[in-house]
Design a protein around this motif. Sequence first.
Motif, PDB file in Angstrom:
ATOM      1  N   ARG A 174      43.677  20.284   4.345  1.00  0.00           N
ATOM      2  CA  ARG A 174      42.210  20.219   4.233  1.00  0.00           C
ATOM      3  C   ARG A 174      41.780  18.791   4.213  1.00  0.00           C
ATOM      4  O   ARG A 174      42.497  17.938   3.722  1.00  0.00           O
ATOM      5  CB  ARG A 174      41.784  20.798   2.893  1.00  0.00           C
ATOM      6  N   ARG A 175      40.570  18.544   4.695  1.00  0.00           N
ATOM      7  CA  ARG A 175      40.021  17.222   4.446  1.00  0.00           C
ATOM      8  C   ARG A 175      38.564  17.350   4.044  1.00  0.00           C
ATOM      9  O   ARG A 175      37.871  18.268   4.465  1.00  0.00           O
ATOM     10  CB  ARG A 175      40.182  16.290   5.642  1.00  0.00           C
ATOM     11  N   MET A 176      38.125  16.425   3.226  1.00  0.00           N
ATOM     12  CA  MET A 176      36.727  16.401   2.798  1.00  0.00           C
ATOM     13  C   MET A 176      35.934  15.627   3.851  1.00  0.00           C
ATOM     14  O   MET A 176      36.449  14.680   4.451  1.00  0.00           O
ATOM     15  CB  MET A 176      36.585  15.733   1.431  1.00  0.00           C
ATOM     16  N   PRO A 177      34.675  15.994   4.075  1.00  0.00           N
ATOM     17  CA  PRO A 177      33.903  15.337   5.136  1.00  0.00           C
ATOM     18  C   PRO A 177      33.582  13.879   4.823  1.00  0.00           C
ATOM     19  O   PRO A 177      33.747  13.434   3.689  1.00  0.00           O
ATOM     20  CB  PRO A 177      32.615  16.174   5.176  1.00  0.00           C
ATOM     21  N   LEU A 178      33.151  13.201   5.836  1.00  0.00           N
ATOM     22  CA  LEU A 178      32.689  11.812   5.709  1.00  0.00           C
ATOM     23  C   LEU A 178      33.784  10.895   5.145  1.00  0.00           C
ATOM     24  O   LEU A 178      33.622  10.272   4.106  1.00  0.00           O
ATOM     25  CB  LEU A 178      31.471  11.725   4.778  1.00  0.00           C
ATOM     26  N   ARG A 179      34.879  10.794   5.858  1.00  0.00           N
ATOM     27  CA  ARG A 179      35.992   9.935   5.450  1.00  0.00           C
ATOM     28  C   ARG A 179      36.420  10.253   4.017  1.00  0.00           C
ATOM     29  O   ARG A 179      36.674   9.381   3.202  1.00  0.00           O
ATOM     30  CB  ARG A 179      35.613   8.446   5.541  1.00  0.00           C
ATOM     31  N   ASN A 188      38.721  12.593   1.086  1.00  0.00           N
ATOM     32  CA  ASN A 188      40.138  12.687   0.772  1.00  0.00           C
ATOM     33  C   ASN A 188      40.858  13.716   1.628  1.00  0.00           C
ATOM     34  O   ASN A 188      40.260  14.652   2.125  1.00  0.00           O
ATOM     35  CB  ASN A 188      40.314  13.053  -0.703  1.00  0.00           C
ATOM     36  N   LEU A 189      42.165  13.514   1.777  1.00  0.00           N
ATOM     37  CA  LEU A 189      42.981  14.432   2.563  1.00  0.00           C
ATOM     38  C   LEU A 189      43.942  15.185   1.662  1.00  0.00           C
ATOM     39  O   LEU A 189      44.620  14.598   0.833  1.00  0.00           O
ATOM     40  CB  LEU A 189      43.804  13.665   3.605  1.00  0.00           C
TER      41      LEU A 189
END
Lengths: 102, 686
Positions: free
Chosen positions: A69-74, A76-77
């Motif tokens: 998963r990644r969080m939007p707008l640069r 966290n991964l």
Amino acid sequence: MPLRQWVWSGAPAGRTFAGLRLQETGPYVKLSDIPQGEDVVLAEFGSSALHLQLLAMGFNPGASVKLVRRMPLRGNLYLQIGTRRLVLRHAEAEQLLVAKSV
Amino acid sequence: MPLVALVGNPNSGKSSLFNALTGVRQKVANYPGVTVDVKTATLKDISGGPVTLLDMPGLYSVYPSSEDGRIVMDVLLDPTHPHHPDAILYVVDVSQIESQLMMFTQLADMGFPIALVVNMIDTPGYEIDYDTLSTSLQVPVVPVSGRTHQNIEQIRDAIPIVLAQQTESRPVHYEATSREEAVQDILNKAEGKQQKYREYVRLSHAVSGRRAQDPVKRKQRLGEQVDETMERAAAIKKILAGAIRSVGGSDFSGRIDRLVTHWIFGPVFFALVMLLVFQAIFAWATYPMDLIEWLFGKAGAGVHALFGDGWLTSFLSDGLLAGLSGVLMFVPQIAILFFLITILEETGYMARVVFLFDRFLQRFGMNGRSVVALISGGACAIPAIMSTRTIENRRERLITILVTPFISCSARIPVFTVLVAFVVPYRKVLGVFNTQGLVFAGLYVLGILAALGTAWVFKHFLKSRDGSFLILELPKYRSPDWINVWTEVRSKVGTFIKEAGKVIIIISLVLWFLASFGMPGQMREAKVQAMERAEAEQLDEQATQNMIAGYKLEASFAGSLGKLIEPVIAPLGYDWKIGIALITSFAAREVFVGSMATIYSVGTDVDEFQLRSYLENVRDPVSGRRVFNMATSLSLILFYLFALQCMSTMAVVRKETGTWRWPVLQFLFMGGLAYCASLLAYQVFS
């Protein structure tokens, strides 16, 4: 940022390790840029203060990494590396280069 | 007494194991700078004599990058350190054995008497031939479950065996070498491969850390460590291939995470969880709080009965007992909040919350881990500030400490309860909500916004020296370890009672003095005036007493102070009576209701609701207007929302930051914001 900042010493391209072959599939990609769900193989570290911590947690060259998963707008991964589940910041992941696994 | 250390990766279940072996009889050792507690206990029923068991913070490698890890290695590398272990029990999670075994091989190669404890064997699907493993590793292997307590006695049996272990003949998994001449010279002088490796680790440890290093040497060292890691990984793979029968199946944690870490649903789910938590706090806390109130009422009556009227009674009842009740009143809410938060942490959910909010909080100069402090601030800022120890970066920790008091704590609730009714009349909204509840919620939101806004400002003023990094491992979801929950709640509540309690009681006594005594003649004069007026108005006994109390308060030192500051607070819509309440509240918000009750001659044992109905009718003697009109009430609410009216918080901030600079600054900026907000509110709405 130049892609070949530092190379794991003793690693000619194509060396087999633990059954995985490091492949030169064109320029390596930053870990922070890979698409969600993709399996990749860690190729290189950028030189940073974090390499020791990352190494100890399983980020060796040749390790297989998957972006869960990644969080939007640069953001966290959320990564799966081996059996470990790890969260890296975007800036931290930018320092790691990966290649498609064979 | 020999010392045995539990070492392992974080999330290997070490602390559950420690709890299973020692129960609640644990002590926390003093290790400044560590983000988790180092616990010790004495294990008695061990053949060969009792041993000290030590639970070290988790780390991933003997070449650590975290401060916690460095501190552990300090102990492991120094034979003269009081906690240098005589034997190590290395704990791994059976489902992660391949990655967690790395450090085991390092510690074994350093020559420690060591045994492998394979934990969490209650996880279905993982089968290992432990005898083969033990033969390959040449150490005892004990499979256990810290949670179900399966096989725990085998650890006790293994301890004397490990303590007697001869380590020199054991082969190493990796032989230390270096491309650096100076280092290789030292290694060549070592006797035996274990000492060689020990020397290498010691040298690396000596140059690790924040000090700037020669970048070439650093790269070389990294190269050596990568080589070492690769060789060890290959050795481990071979060993495990011979021993692992099956590797478990369902990805339970992964499936939950699919929902919980979604960038929209994740925060929504979190908000729901928080709603439930705070709902539970307010619902469950009422019973114990009522009980405490009742108890103190009885105590007060008892004192009166015993000592009659007079200053001793007043001192005990209005000073000491009032102070004590002010502290103990909030214990139920704090205990319940920390109970629920610790459960969330123990199950592993909090780590996911950190993942969700880290990027967002970074924009405000904080860390994902700050979320725990900010939530805890909803009960009480004091344990919240102490929980910031888990934040390694100094700037992020400081900013979190500075803004957490903006979050509306339990002590503000009585103030809000009394005043909200004067700001908006009660009206139902959309059938389910009501206007007052919404304003209440709005006040909480305002607190959060103030915290974030202030953090943002500080982010630009405070420069960070160390880089900040997260690198957070997400543990598997698991049921909470109840001993951990109990220990944590007990510690947090104890901290509150000790730290806040000390200050609140002292301040209560000081205020009692200020409010009970004044210039000699004036107090007597006030009593006379009060009694004359009571007779004229034909008041009963109780009302007469209340009137006397009110007049005396006006004549006391506190009253004089109130009159002194009146010009400053008049633009905010306050008169000198409210001024007295402000002054007393600056020590602790808890005293608001009691102070107001005394000031307005309502009698000292009223609750918020009684006080409210009384204040509704208070009128200004000169103009006839209601004193607690909408503008003044709103202004007062905002003042209590933003101002730092808690000496205990200041004391704790001083302790955690090591200087008075920060608590004083905090007091000034919060007070300044409070003054401006109140001023604005009053001027706009009056």
